[in-house]
Structure formats: C-alpha cells, structure tokens
Design a protein around this motif. Structure first.
Motif, mmCIF file in Angstrom:
data_model
loop_
_atom_site.group_PDB
_atom_site.id
_atom_site.type_symbol
_atom_site.label_atom_id
_atom_site.label_comp_id
_atom_site.label_asym_id
_atom_site.label_seq_id
_atom_site.Cartn_x
_atom_site.Cartn_y
_atom_site.Cartn_z
ATOM 1 N N ILE A 186 26.889 64.572 75.445
ATOM 2 C CA ILE A 186 27.207 63.287 76.366
ATOM 3 C C ILE A 186 27.170 62.129 75.360
ATOM 4 O O ILE A 186 28.022 61.251 75.484
ATOM 5 C CB ILE A 186 26.445 63.413 77.526
ATOM 6 C CG1 ILE A 186 26.286 64.596 78.492
ATOM 7 C CG2 ILE A 186 26.709 62.155 78.407
ATOM 8 C CD1 ILE A 186 25.460 64.774 79.082
ATOM 9 N N THR A 187 26.358 61.910 74.659
ATOM 10 C CA THR A 187 26.186 60.967 73.619
ATOM 11 C C THR A 187 27.038 60.922 72.462
ATOM 12 O O THR A 187 27.521 59.878 71.901
ATOM 13 C CB THR A 187 24.927 60.678 73.020
ATOM 14 O OG1 THR A 187 24.147 61.826 72.833
ATOM 15 C CG2 THR A 187 23.915 60.098 74.331
ATOM 16 N N GLY A 228 16.820 63.885 76.060
ATOM 17 C CA GLY A 228 16.957 62.677 76.062
ATOM 18 C C GLY A 228 16.115 61.884 77.119
ATOM 19 O O GLY A 228 15.740 62.598 78.205
ATOM 20 N N GLY A 256 25.978 60.414 82.165
ATOM 21 C CA GLY A 256 25.162 61.714 82.379
ATOM 22 C C GLY A 256 25.585 62.431 83.614
ATOM 23 O O GLY A 256 25.527 63.737 83.558
ATOM 24 N N CYS A 311 22.028 62.618 84.160
ATOM 25 C CA CYS A 311 21.959 64.126 84.413
ATOM 26 C C CYS A 311 20.954 64.799 85.312
ATOM 27 O O CYS A 311 21.532 65.507 86.010
ATOM 28 C CB CYS A 311 21.854 64.738 83.002
ATOM 29 S SG CYS A 311 22.630 64.284 81.558
ATOM 30 N N GLY A 352 25.572 54.243 81.561
ATOM 31 C CA GLY A 352 25.026 55.618 81.169
ATOM 32 C C GLY A 352 24.751 56.550 82.321
ATOM 33 O O GLY A 352 24.797 57.727 82.067
ATOM 34 N N ASN A 357 23.210 67.109 76.075
ATOM 35 C CA ASN A 357 22.837 66.187 74.864
ATOM 36 C C ASN A 357 22.915 64.813 75.204
ATOM 37 O O ASN A 357 24.080 64.148 75.326
ATOM 38 C CB ASN A 357 23.324 66.565 73.414
ATOM 39 C CG ASN A 357 22.595 65.469 72.376
ATOM 40 O OD1 ASN A 357 21.652 65.076 72.547
ATOM 41 N ND2 ASN A 357 23.674 64.793 71.625
ATOM 42 N N SER A 358 21.900 64.046 75.547
ATOM 43 C CA SER A 358 22.016 62.560 75.874
ATOM 44 C C SER A 358 20.954 61.848 75.081
ATOM 45 O O SER A 358 20.264 60.747 75.621
ATOM 46 C CB SER A 358 21.666 62.372 77.495
ATOM 47 O OG SER A 358 20.189 62.693 77.592
ATOM 48 N N THR A 404 27.286 66.211 82.883
ATOM 49 C CA THR A 404 26.408 67.498 83.249
ATOM 50 C C THR A 404 27.512 68.112 84.400
ATOM 51 O O THR A 404 27.608 69.474 84.465
ATOM 52 C CB THR A 404 25.371 66.999 84.375
ATOM 53 O OG1 THR A 404 24.291 66.224 83.567
ATOM 54 C CG2 THR A 404 24.635 68.106 85.160
ATOM 55 N N VAL A 440 21.395 57.934 80.472
ATOM 56 C CA VAL A 440 22.249 58.959 80.487
ATOM 57 C C VAL A 440 21.473 60.309 81.104
ATOM 58 O O VAL A 440 21.927 61.008 81.765
ATOM 59 C CB VAL A 440 23.025 59.192 79.070
ATOM 60 C CG1 VAL A 440 23.592 60.499 79.016
ATOM 61 C CG2 VAL A 440 23.462 58.023 78.486
ATOM 62 N N ALA A 441 20.211 60.338 80.324
ATOM 63 C CA ALA A 441 19.373 61.629 80.841
ATOM 64 C C ALA A 441 19.370 61.582 82.161
ATOM 65 O O ALA A 441 19.168 62.602 83.002
ATOM 66 C CB ALA A 441 18.356 61.617 80.059
#
Length: 400
Positions: free
Chosen positions: A296-297, A186, A136, A194, A132, A266-267, A140, A190-191
């Motif tokens: 992203i997700t 998020g 991210g 980012c 993840g 979007n994560s 980004t 992932v977030a």
C-alpha cells in the motif's frame, strides 16, 4: 482584507479525481472566514463537477492569477506554477525524490511559498491531514480481490468501478471468506484504514503468539508494528527513535510471520537504510508462504523485494516469479501476486475528498487564514521567498 483561495485543476497525468475542497467545503470556508473568496478552476476530471460548484454558489474560473493561495492534491507540473503565490499540495520532495527535483527548483526560482500537506503535523509529530485512511481501505480490498482472482473463491469489483465506500462494503454481503492468514505491518493512518475494513468484514484479529502458534478454520489477521518485525543487531532493547535515526543497527525478524501468512498488507513508513522485510533468497525458500502482497505504501525500492515498480489504477496487478526475480503475468500457480498502486485513495475520490476537506477546514485553514498560533503552518512550510526554510535545509544538496 480576506484572502482569495483557488482550487487548481490537477495537472499531473494520469489526472487525479480528488479535490482538496468539495463545493460544500468552499461554502463553509467563505462563511467561516469572512472576506475570504474561493475560486475553482474548471476540470473535466474532478469527482465534483463544475456545475456542482456553481450550484453551491462558488465561482468557477480558468484564470486564478488573482488568488493568494492555490490548493491542489498531487504535484503541480513545474510549467503550471504561478510565481509569488502560496501553494498547498503533496509535493513528494521531502524524501529527495529525484523525479521532483525540478519541481522544487522551480518553486524556489519563482518565489513560491510551498506548504506540503505531508509536513502539516501536530506538536507530537503526527500528521494533521492526509488520505491514508482510504489508501488502507482500498489496499486491503485489493488484497481480497487478488485472492479471489488467484483461487477462484469469489469475484469482487475494484473500488474505482464503484460509486463510493458504501458500495464497496456492499459487495461483501453474503461472501464467505476462506480461512486465510493476514499479516498487517505498520501503525499510521494507512494501517488503521486497513484495520477498519478488516473489522467491518469481521476478520478475526489475533495476537502475535496466536498467529504463530495456533491453527484456525476462519480468516484471521495480526497487526504488527516496527518493533515486532525489526530488532537490534546487538541484542539491546528496542528504541523506536534510534531505529529511524540509525536503521543500520537493526535487522528484520519478520521470518516467523512470512512462514505463517497467506496475505501481506504493507503500510509501513520506510526510509533508506532500513533492511528489507525479507530477501530475494528467502522468498525462494519452501517455507515462504505469502502468496498475495498488497504494498500500500509502495516504496520503490523499498522493504519488499517483489515491489519492482508502482502500478496504476487501470492495471493494478502483476505477478512476481521468485526464481526468475522478475515480473510475470499475475494469478498463475507458484507466482506471488502484487498490487502497488501509488494513488489508492483516488479510487474512492468522493469519500476521500469529503474527509480531507473536513480536516483542511477544521484544522489547517484557521492557522493559515487567521493566526498560526501553534506554528503549524510555519513548521510545514518547505520554501518561502526563494529559500528553503530552516527545517528543510537538508534538501539543499537535493535541489543544487
């Protein structure tokens, strides 16, 4: 007697470049777990070459039938599964994804033990292992790449054309970022990937109030969690656990942010029943400001109406005409530009594989090869001996 681990060649198309264990990790496994052997199936696509494994003293072999445990990254094609083995890979079945129903059926029919990386969690429920962070980072980067293409501010190369993460960062040296406003949604791996890149690029983080009320002459971002963009319909206090159990009792309150943001990252974790961030009709309103969306997700269907399909590394972008409610060519005036690549970490395969392998060797293999004292492996096992494990019995109607 030690186990034999096999690293399979990725069979899903397009071929994934990542590997669960690098040559160095294979050596570490054989040293840390005496008696354990690691075999690697040859691959012309893997980011580490067959020759690099051989040079490290790892046996490269086509036939992995002697292995007890087989590891990959993406879903294994059903016709390539070996019966009565233990497999570790991302199966993408736990959300009842229709395209992988036959995969899980085959796993049950062949008495395969399936341990999904996605279901490996600590006691508190957070995931142990994953790619993840790099999703991210790359997602980004794509947002900034799209921004440059759309308005001609600068030119950036996509991550897959670069050698590694360090080379990606080097592109930004001396680059002047326009005063864009970024909303990040998020709060998982992932977030935080980012956020890592945003901070490395010195993008200024602001509070929700500052984002909505203040003006800036530099690039800024705000980080939102689910309680910031969803609220209870009855006005009662937010309850995260209840939100995921009863999403129908909640509605989006994201409007103030789409009125102020230029870029959306979007994560979020999304599941059926959760309301979209905004509707098609809202996207047509004159106060809908977002022009670049890096999804992203990439859930399809999911929380973003303009994500009508996933995209590929070779063709990552499309435009979305809000009035026609359909896909068009990207980077046109009055069009929202979207990236929805489903395998973003594959664009930085060396860095992603190194980090993933470190997590696998440190946190997962001791439980798999020595003692599962915290029941990490047991709780992550979806299928065994031709049956679904108790935790995953909810998948019975899916496979039947």
């Amino acid at each position: 007697m030690g186990k034999i681990i096999g690293i399979i060649r990725e069979g899903k198309k397009p071929e994934d470049l990542r590997t669960p264990l690098t040559p160095q990790h294979c050596v570490e496994v054989m040293n840390f777990f005496p008696g354990t052997r690691v075999l690697v199936q040859p691959s012309p696509f893997r980011c580490f070459s067959d020759e690099q494994y051989v040079a490290a003293g790892v046996e490269v072999k086509e036939d992995l039938s002697e292995c007890d445990i087989l590891m990959g990254v993406k879903e294994v094609p059903a016709d390539q599964l070996l019966a009565n083995k233990t497999y570790l890979f991302f199966s993408h079945t736990i959300k009842k994804q229709s395209h992988n129903r036959n995969l899980l059926r085959t796993i049950l029919a062949k008495n395969i033990t399936l341990i999904d990386y996605e279901t490996l969690t600590w006691e508190a429920g957070n995931r142990i292992i994953g790619f993840g962070r790099f999703a991210g980072i790359v997602g980004t980067h794509y947002a900034f790449l799209m921004l440059g293409k759309k308005y001609g501010y600068y030119t950036l190369k996509p991550a897959n054309e670069l050698a590694n993460y360090a080379e990606l960062l080097a592109q930004y040296q001396g680059l002047k970022m326009p005063p864009v406003r970024i909303v990040l949604c998020g709060d998982g791996r992932v977030a935080h990937g980012c956020i890592e890149l945003l901070r490395k690029l010195r993008i200024h983080q602001v509070s929700q109030e500052e984002f909505l009320e203040d003006e800036y002459n530099k690039a800024i971002f705000v980080h939102l969690r689910s309680e910031d963009y969803y609220e209870r319909k009855d006005g009662k206090p937010w309850d995260k656990s209840d939100f995921y159990k009863h999403p129908e009792d909640y509605r989006s309150c994201f409007k103030p942010y789409y009125q102020k943001a230029d870029i959306m990252l979007n994560s979020v974790f999304w599941k059926d029943g959760i309301e979209e961030f905004f509707t098609h009709e809202e996207m047509k309103d004159s106060d809908f400001r977002i022009k670049v969306i890096s999804d992203i997700t990439c859930d399809v269907p999911g929380p973003i109406p303009s994500t009508v399909r996933s995209t590929t590394i070779n063709n990552p972008f499309y435009g979305y005409n809000v009035y026609l409610e359909k896909e068009v060519a990207p980077f046109q005036p009055n069009v929202i530009d979207v990236q929805a690549v489903g395998n973003l970490p594959c664009e930085l395969p060396f860095d992603a594989s190194i980090e993933f392998g470190e997590q696998l060797v440190r946190h997962v293999l001791p439980n798999l090869l020595i003692e599962d004292k915290d029941h990490i492996i047991h709780n992550a096992t979806i299928a065994k001996d031709g049956k679904l494990m108790e935790k995953f019995l909810y998948l019975a109607d899916y496979v039947n």
